[in-house]
Design a protein around this motif. Structure first.
Motif, short mmCIF file in Angstrom:
data_model
loop_
_atom_site.label_atom_id
_atom_site.label_comp_id
_atom_site.label_asym_id
_atom_site.label_seq_id
_atom_site.Cartn_x
_atom_site.Cartn_y
_atom_site.Cartn_z
N TYR A 185 0.84 -1.21 0.00
CA TYR A 185 0.00 0.00 0.00
C TYR A 185 0.88 1.25 0.00
O TYR A 185 0.62 2.22 -0.73
N LYS A 186 1.94 1.25 0.83
CA LYS A 186 2.84 2.42 0.90
C LYS A 186 3.56 2.64 -0.42
O LYS A 186 3.71 3.78 -0.88
N LEU A 187 4.03 1.55 -1.04
CA LEU A 187 4.71 1.69 -2.33
C LEU A 187 3.77 2.26 -3.38
O LEU A 187 4.14 3.18 -4.14
N ALA A 188 2.54 1.75 -3.46
CA ALA A 188 1.58 2.26 -4.43
C ALA A 188 1.24 3.72 -4.16
O ALA A 188 1.11 4.53 -5.10
N LYS A 189 1.13 4.10 -2.90
CA LYS A 189 0.81 5.49 -2.57
C LYS A 189 1.93 6.43 -2.96
O LYS A 189 1.70 7.53 -3.50
N ASP A 190 3.19 6.00 -2.72
CA ASP A 190 4.33 6.84 -3.11
C ASP A 190 4.38 7.01 -4.63
O ASP A 190 4.66 8.12 -5.13
N LEU A 191 4.11 5.94 -5.37
CA LEU A 191 4.13 6.04 -6.83
C LEU A 191 3.04 6.99 -7.33
O LEU A 191 3.28 7.81 -8.23
N ILE A 192 1.88 6.91 -6.77
CA ILE A 192 0.77 7.76 -7.22
C ILE A 192 1.04 9.21 -6.89
O ILE A 192 0.76 10.12 -7.70
N TRP A 193 1.61 9.49 -5.71
CA TRP A 193 1.90 10.89 -5.36
C TRP A 193 2.98 11.47 -6.26
O TRP A 193 2.94 12.64 -6.61
N GLN A 194 3.97 10.67 -6.63
CA GLN A 194 5.02 11.18 -7.50
C GLN A 194 4.53 11.41 -8.93
O GLN A 194 5.08 12.25 -9.64
#
Length: 673
Positions: A589-598
């Motif tokens: 979940y954290k990895l996907a969230k970081d990708l989406i924010w970037q």
């Protein structure tokens, strides 16, 4: 007993033999009863007509003296000479019109003077009582009626072949007629190894000496194992079409009945009839209905299902076993079958029928394409590459759906456009454009699917994105579809972690847009949890818990696995399993969230393109991630990229700053800022 399709006898119908019509004895009996009933009804009608108005003695002689008697009959009593029963008609005038009425006098005593008066009127006649017929009817008729009722309602029901109470123990297996069964090995494709093994069985039946020279014997049983739709029953039909021996077919559920002992009786009757037609083949479809493991269930070791299984085990390889009977069974649940049923000597050979590979899918499509009219531009190899994981039944349904779509559109042949729509329809459901969705719901769905698509393109160990749409299909409001580049038979840890990240991305993007969460991600959460639990408990992909399988696969198969399955591990281990599953999902979940924010700017471009065009191809999403811009495609090709394109062209290289990585997952593919 075996029901032959070419030799069926009706219960109440005659049989044609040699061109003559032969009436059954039951038909003669029915006609005799009908003819005997006719005079009885006439007699009862005559008696009922004469007993309409009883007269007293004085009224009767008054009518005689007034010359109002029309006719009469004197019936002398059998015991007393001067006692009579008088039946006749008399005339009466009403409103100036003459009417005739019937009368009767019972047990009236007439003297010689009375008789002289009646004879002088010349309107009476005498008749002797039919005492024999009357006594016969009164004494015998009730007995005859009771016997007839007993016959028609009890004995006839028992003797009715195939439907009576004594026929429950008869087998329901049917002999297949070779003239009606046109299926041969030419109609079976995609399972070459399985077809070779059953072809060997047919060759043995045709020329047994070829194998007996080396001491080989014919297999007693063949068990076909495979997922639903892979062609197990079709392969059995092909054996029936190719074999010269008798072929009987029965379903596993046909042994089960509400009466105790019926299943075992049907098994014994089936083998008894098979012995009369040796060599023969007996096909049992869905054998798991009667072949489940013994010792589980409410009935202990003596319930009806286990009696049926015991009878089957003894008949297949018991003390008195007949050679020449080959059992072919099919099931998609081999894990629940009893071990005694699977041993050599009962099922000597187990044939596993897997999902077809790309060459098998092409061969299956060619077989089914003979029944439809394809456009010359259609390439079945492209369709085969674009349908990984499809079973033979799904491929047949794909061509049928494409034919229906082409006919609905008024086309003369099936094109790639109909095949693409049929493929998506078979796997993900039909479009529901009539579903009334609010603008806010539509925007939320667009951002949700855009999150799935963005992370799917950015991560390196995912299957290539095929299509993303916000058109409702089946039970979902939108769909993000990806296809593997080639057939995959196993999954790796990095791939499964990437799948969880892609699944979580929809919830993250939706929350970023609305500032709230909805129930739309319920299925995503369920899928992610299932993948993470399998990684920890089955595949040994957790460094903390190690390569240990947690949870027993051997459950109580008759009552249900989840009802009474034992854990096989302690409560502390259960807490560690839950913590490890949560850690995996949280990290993804954290990895996907970081990708989406970037890459939130690209996420917005994808979402806006979905709102405008409703469907985007994988190549269009990759272009947005690579350039940050969206280029609409030709409207006539919008939403229907050629099948197999994703399988042939790998995802392009991208260059963006690397987001945080997940241990064991690796860095996502870079893309431009």
């Amino acid at each position: 007993m075996f029901d032959d399709d070419n030799n069926r006898k009706g219960d109440n119908e005659g049989e044609r033999k040699g061109g003559d019509f032969k009436v059954s004895p039951r038909t003669w009996l029915v006609w005799i009863i009908i003819l005997a009933t006719i005079p009885l009804l006439m007699m009862l009608k005559e008696r009922s007509d004469g007993v309409q108005q009883p007269l007293r003695r004085g009224e009767f002689f008054s009518l005689v003296r007034s010359n109002l008697i029309v006719e009469g009959t004197l019936v002398r009593d059998s015991q007393y000479d001067n006692m009579y029963e008088i039946i006749g008609k008399y005339r009466v005038e009403r409103n100036g019109k003459a009417e005739e009425k019937t009368f009767v006098l019972k047990d009236v005593i007439l003297s010689d003077a009375d008789l002289q008066l009646l004879w002088e009127t010349d309107k009476f006649a005498t008749r002797k009582p039919n005492t024999v017929l009357t006594q016969l009817l009164v004494g015998v008729l009730p007995i005859v009626l009771i016997v007839a009722l007993i016959y028609f309602f009890l004995i006839r029901q028992i003797r009715m072949a195939g439907r009576g109470a004594l026929s429950f123990g008869k087998s329901k297996a049917r002999m297949l007629n070779k003239e009606k069964n046109k299926t041969t090995f030419k109609d079976v494709a995609g399972v070459d190894e399985a077809k070779e093994e059953v072809q060997e069985l047919v060759e043995f039946l045709r020329d047994p000496k070829k194998f007996q020279r080396l001491g080989g014997r014919i297999p007693k049983g063949i068990l076909m194992i495979g997922a639903p739709g892979t062609g197990k029953t079709l392969l059995a039909k092909a054996i029936a079409g190719e074999a010269d021996a008798a072929f009987f077919s029965i379903s596993g559920s046909d042994f089960v009945e509400m009466f105790v002992g019926v299943g075992a009786s049907r098994v014994r009757d089936m083998f008894e009839q098979a012995r009369k037609n040796t060599p023969c083949l007996v096909f049992i479809d869905e054998i798991d209905a009667v072949g489940r493991s013994r010792g589980h269930g409410l009935g202990g070791g003596n319930d009806e299902r286990e009696q049926t299984l015991n009878a089957l085990l003894v008949e297949m390889d018991g003390f008195d076993t007949t050679e020449g009977i080959i059992i072919i069974a099919a099931t998609n649940r081999p894990d629940v079958l009893d071990p005694a049923l699977l041993r050599p000597g009962r099922f000597d050979r187990q044939i596993v029928i897997n999902l077809p590979d790309v060459r098998g899918r092409e061969a299956i499509l060619k077989v089914h394409a003979k029944k439809v009219k394809l456009d010359p531009s259609v390439d079945l190899a492209v369709i085969a590459r674009g349908t990984p994981g499809y079973s033979g039944a799904e491929l047949a349904n794909l061509l049928n759906e494409a034919a229906l779509l082409a006919a609905r559109a008024g086309k003369k042949s099936i094109t790639m456009t109909e095949l693409e729509e049929a493929r998506v329809k078979v796997r993900w459901g039909r479009e529901r454009r009539s579903l009334a969705m609010s603008e806010e719901e539509k925007r939320s769905t667009a951002w949700h699917e855009a999150g799935h698509a963005l992370v799917n393109v950015l991560l390196p160990h995912t299957h290539p994105l095929h299509k993303v749409t916000i058109i409702p299909r089946g039970q979902s409001l939108g769909a993000t579809m990806s296809l593997p580049r080639e057939d995959t038979w196993s999954r790796r840890k990095k791939e499964m972690l990437a799948m969880i990240s892609v699944i979580m991305a929809g919830r993250i993007a939706e929350e970023m847009y609305t500032g709230d969460v909805s129930t739309g991600a319920a299925n995503d959460i369920q899928q992610a949890t299932s993948i993470a639990r399998a990684m920890v408990c089955q595949f040994g992909m957790s460094d903390k818990l190690g390569m240990i399988q947690y949870g027993e696969e051997d459950g109580y198969v008759f009552l249900g696995r989840e009802m009474v399955r034992s854990k096989g591990y302690s409560e502390q281990t259960a807490r560690e399993i839950d913590n490890e599953i949560k850690r995996i999902i949280d990290d993804c979940y954290k990895l996907a969230k970081d990708l989406i924010w970037q890459h939130r700017d690209k996420l917005e471009v994808i979402a806006q393109a979905l709102l405008e065009y409703e469907t985007l191809d994988g190549s269009q999403v990759e272009e947005i991630v690579r350039t940050g811009k969206f280029t609409p495609s030709d409207p006539q090709y919008r939403g229907s990229a050629p099948m197999g394109a994703q399988a042939e062209t790998p995802a392009p290289e991208m260059a963006v700053p690397k987001p945080p990585t997940l241990p064991g997952l690796g860095s996502p593919a870079p893309a431009p800022a």
